[in-house]
Design an enzyme around this catalytic site. Structure first.
Site, PDB file in Angstrom:
ATOM      1  N   SER A 147      12.550 -30.175  -4.970  1.00 46.14           N
ATOM      2  CA  SER A 147      11.227 -31.170  -5.723  1.00 46.14           C
ATOM      3  C   SER A 147      10.858 -32.735  -5.158  1.00 46.14           C
ATOM      4  CB  SER A 147      11.577 -31.635  -7.081  1.00 46.14           C
ATOM      5  OG  SER A 147      10.514 -32.157  -8.082  1.00 46.14           O
ATOM      6  N   TYR A 160      17.397 -34.944 -13.517  1.00 42.16           N
ATOM      7  CA  TYR A 160      17.308 -33.429 -13.026  1.00 42.16           C
ATOM      8  C   TYR A 160      16.670 -34.179 -11.419  1.00 42.16           C
ATOM      9  CZ  TYR A 160      12.697 -30.425 -11.382  1.00 42.16           C
ATOM     10  OH  TYR A 160      12.388 -29.184 -10.828  1.00 42.16           O
TER      11      TYR A 160
END
Length: 265
Positions: A147, A160
């Site tokens: 990401s 995350y």
């Protein structure tokens, strides 16, 4: 000589985390382009529904349920795929979670453990299952879904983001070994894509794109080659600039952004 970009005639593709979201969309996009795609997730019913959705496409989807946190299960799945469908040519290691955080805590050990188990260890388990056969054949293509949030620490993204930053580091380091073995290794760094995971976010998501568009860009990246597949550019380049800022300037800028309501996802 750079490792080859794999094509449908070279073997089967494998997509983990394929029960929904980016994984499911990428599996369908690969099937549209003629690939036979083995899909893995814990929910066999969702995988079988996805396989039915591919009926009539040039390629096909077959279900092989499993949990990426189980290293032995991943090895067994790859062995089964190769025994039934042929050599593994392309793998998109996509399985990921974004654990919910309690409102009163910025971080918890349980959330970190869950994120690392799936987003990092799960990717490592899948890589270690796919690599031996590809290494023996001296060809193959692997892509790990990380990401843009892994580029640098963002407000509200401690858990995350840390797991995705570790996945990026893992692939950067493994790239040298894969090159020597004739295997193309890629990292996928999406921005915000409309999936069940991102719909839980309670903050503005700039340049949000549909999951179908995200899948097309990812599969285009498989065909194009290059180490990183990152999109959309309007978000990628500002994030790359942020990586270059010295800490005092970076923290001042991000603190101002957080105060105005922006958060990382």
């Amino acid at each position: 000589m750079a490792p080859s970009r794999m094509k449908p005639q070279d073997g089967v593709a494998w997509v983990t985390g394929a029960s929904s979201g980016i994984g499911a969309a990428v599996a369908l996009e690969l099937a549209r382009r003629g690939w036979s795609v083995a899909v893995t997730a814990r929910r066999v019913d969702a995988l079988e529904a996805l396989a039915r959705e591919a009926d009539g496409l040039p390629g096909r989807i077959v279900a092989h349920a499993g949990d990426v946190t189980n290293a032995r299960a991943m090895r067994t799945i790859v062995e089964t795929i190769e025994a039934i469908h042929g050599p593994l040519a392309l793998a998109f290691l996509n399985a990921g979670v974004a654990p919910r955080q309690r409102a009163e805590s910025a971080i918890s050990g349980e959330a970190v453990t869950e994120a690392v188990a799936v987003n990092l260890v799960g990717a490592a388990n899948s890589l270690s299952a796919a690599l031996p056969g590809m290494t023996q054949r001296q060809r193959g293509q692997l892509a790990v879904n990380a990401s843009l949030v892994g580029y640098r620490g963002l407000p509200g993204a401690a858990v995350y983001g840390a797991s995705k930053a570790a996945a990026i580091h893992l692939c950067e380091s493994l790239r040298f070994d894969c090159d020597r073995a004739g295997i193309r290794l890629q990292i996928v760094n999406p921005g915000f894509v409309d999936t069940p995971m991102t719909r839980r976010n309670r903050f503005a998501m700039p340049f949000l794109m549909t999951v179908g568009e995200g899948a097309r860009r990812i599969v285009d990246g498989f065909e194009r080659g290059g180490f990183e597949i990152a999109f959309p550019r309007r978000l990628v380049w500002p994030m790359k600039v942020l990586r270059l800022l010295p800490y005092p300037l970076y923290f001042a800028l991000m603190s101002r952004l957080a105060a105005s309501g922006g958060r990382g996802g």
